[in-house]
Design a protein around this motif. Structure first.
Motif, PDB file in Angstrom:
ATOM      1  N   ALA A  22      56.930  33.968  93.943  1.00 21.39           N
ATOM      2  CA  ALA A  22      55.548  33.839  94.437  1.00 21.39           C
ATOM      3  C   ALA A  22      55.398  32.582  95.297  1.00 21.39           C
ATOM      4  O   ALA A  22      54.589  31.709  95.016  1.00 21.39           O
ATOM      5  N   PRO A  23      56.167  32.485  96.371  1.00 24.42           N
ATOM      6  CA  PRO A  23      56.163  31.258  97.162  1.00 24.42           C
ATOM      7  C   PRO A  23      54.871  31.032  97.941  1.00 24.42           C
ATOM      8  O   PRO A  23      54.221  31.986  98.366  1.00 24.42           O
ATOM      9  N   SER A  24      54.541  29.756  98.121  1.00 26.11           N
ATOM     10  CA  SER A  24      53.417  29.395  98.975  1.00 26.11           C
ATOM     11  C   SER A  24      53.881  29.273 100.425  1.00 26.11           C
ATOM     12  O   SER A  24      53.073  29.310 101.351  1.00 26.11           O
ATOM     13  N   GLN A  25      55.183  29.124 100.614  1.00 24.08           N
ATOM     14  CA  GLN A  25      55.786  29.128 101.944  1.00 24.08           C
ATOM     15  C   GLN A  25      57.169  29.745 101.818  1.00 24.08           C
ATOM     16  O   GLN A  25      57.896  29.466 100.857  1.00 24.08           O
ATOM     17  N   LEU A  26      57.527  30.577 102.780  1.00 23.63           N
ATOM     18  CA  LEU A  26      58.848  31.200 102.778  1.00 23.63           C
ATOM     19  C   LEU A  26      59.265  31.507 104.199  1.00 23.63           C
ATOM     20  O   LEU A  26      58.542  32.174 104.938  1.00 23.63           O
ATOM     21  N   GLU A  27      60.415  30.989 104.560  1.00 23.70           N
ATOM     22  CA  GLU A  27      61.030  31.308 105.852  1.00 23.70           C
ATOM     23  C   GLU A  27      62.414  31.858 105.576  1.00 23.70           C
ATOM     24  O   GLU A  27      63.171  31.269 104.794  1.00 23.70           O
ATOM     25  N   VAL A  28      62.744  32.961 106.208  1.00 29.00           N
ATOM     26  CA  VAL A  28      64.067  33.560 106.103  1.00 29.00           C
ATOM     27  C   VAL A  28      64.647  33.541 107.515  1.00 29.00           C
ATOM     28  O   VAL A  28      64.104  34.178 108.418  1.00 29.00           O
ATOM     29  N   ILE A  29      65.715  32.782 107.687  1.00 26.22           N
ATOM     30  CA  ILE A  29      66.279  32.559 109.021  1.00 26.22           C
ATOM     31  C   ILE A  29      67.691  33.135 109.080  1.00 26.22           C
ATOM     32  O   ILE A  29      68.548  32.787 108.265  1.00 26.22           O
ATOM     33  N   ASN A  30      67.917  33.992 110.054  1.00 24.39           N
ATOM     34  CA  ASN A  30      69.237  34.579 110.258  1.00 24.39           C
ATOM     35  C   ASN A  30      70.063  33.632 111.128  1.00 24.39           C
ATOM     36  O   ASN A  30      69.765  33.420 112.296  1.00 24.39           O
ATOM     37  N   ASP A  31      71.102  33.056 110.530  1.00 28.04           N
ATOM     38  CA  ASP A  31      71.991  32.127 111.233  1.00 28.04           C
ATOM     39  C   ASP A  31      73.286  32.788 111.681  1.00 28.04           C
ATOM     40  O   ASP A  31      74.204  32.101 112.138  1.00 28.04           O
ATOM     41  N   SER A  32      73.381  34.084 111.547  1.00 24.10           N
ATOM     42  CA  SER A  32      74.645  34.793 111.776  1.00 24.10           C
ATOM     43  C   SER A  32      75.206  34.586 113.176  1.00 24.10           C
ATOM     44  O   SER A  32      76.426  34.505 113.350  1.00 24.10           O
ATOM     45  N   HIS A  33      74.335  34.492 114.162  1.00 24.80           N
ATOM     46  CA  HIS A  33      74.821  34.334 115.539  1.00 24.80           C
ATOM     47  C   HIS A  33      75.608  33.039 115.727  1.00 24.80           C
ATOM     48  O   HIS A  33      76.454  32.956 116.614  1.00 24.80           O
ATOM     49  N   HIS A  34      75.378  32.055 114.878  1.00 23.93           N
ATOM     50  CA  HIS A  34      76.138  30.796 114.947  1.00 23.93           C
ATOM     51  C   HIS A  34      77.552  30.960 114.396  1.00 23.93           C
ATOM     52  O   HIS A  34      78.382  30.068 114.571  1.00 23.93           O
ATOM     53  N   HIS A  35      77.812  32.059 113.717  1.00 19.70           N
ATOM     54  CA  HIS A  35      79.080  32.250 113.020  1.00 19.70           C
ATOM     55  C   HIS A  35      79.856  33.463 113.527  1.00 19.70           C
ATOM     56  O   HIS A  35      80.826  33.871 112.900  1.00 19.70           O
TER      57      HIS A  35
END
Length: 94
Positions: A22-35
């Motif tokens: 139950a987060p008050s803030q949530l960011e999901v970031i795809n970093d796959s392109h860096h790898h």
């Protein structure tokens, strides 16, 4: 909320963490392109992730305990679909 396994992985991660913490803030970031082309890159474009999550559930918990809470919510994905996960977890007001 249950999403099919075919939904974009970011949506699945977001839904799982929302249900578990139950987060008050949530960011999901795809970093796959860096790898791309590195070990762990499965070619899906969804192998490496960062999550930034703020939740009252983290109050009074150590950094390790917070990471375990996130890992628990995503356990099967970490075994099968996520190669790397960076976690930034904090309680409100931190």
């Amino acid at each position: 909320m249950t999403l099919p396994a075919t939904a974009p992985l970011a949506e699945i991660i977001h839904a799982r963490l929302t249900a578990a913490l139950a987060p008050s803030q949530l960011e999901v970031i795809n970093d796959s392109h860096h790898h791309a082309g590195h070990m762990g890159d499965d070619g899906s474009g969804e192998s490496h992730w960062t999550v930034i999550v703020e939740s009252a559930a983290f109050a009074g918990q150590s950094r390790v305990a917070r990471q375990r809470m996130v890992n628990h919510a995503l356990a099967d994905l970490l075994r099968q679909r996520i190669h790397a996960l960076a976690i930034k977890a904090r309680a409100p007001g931190e």
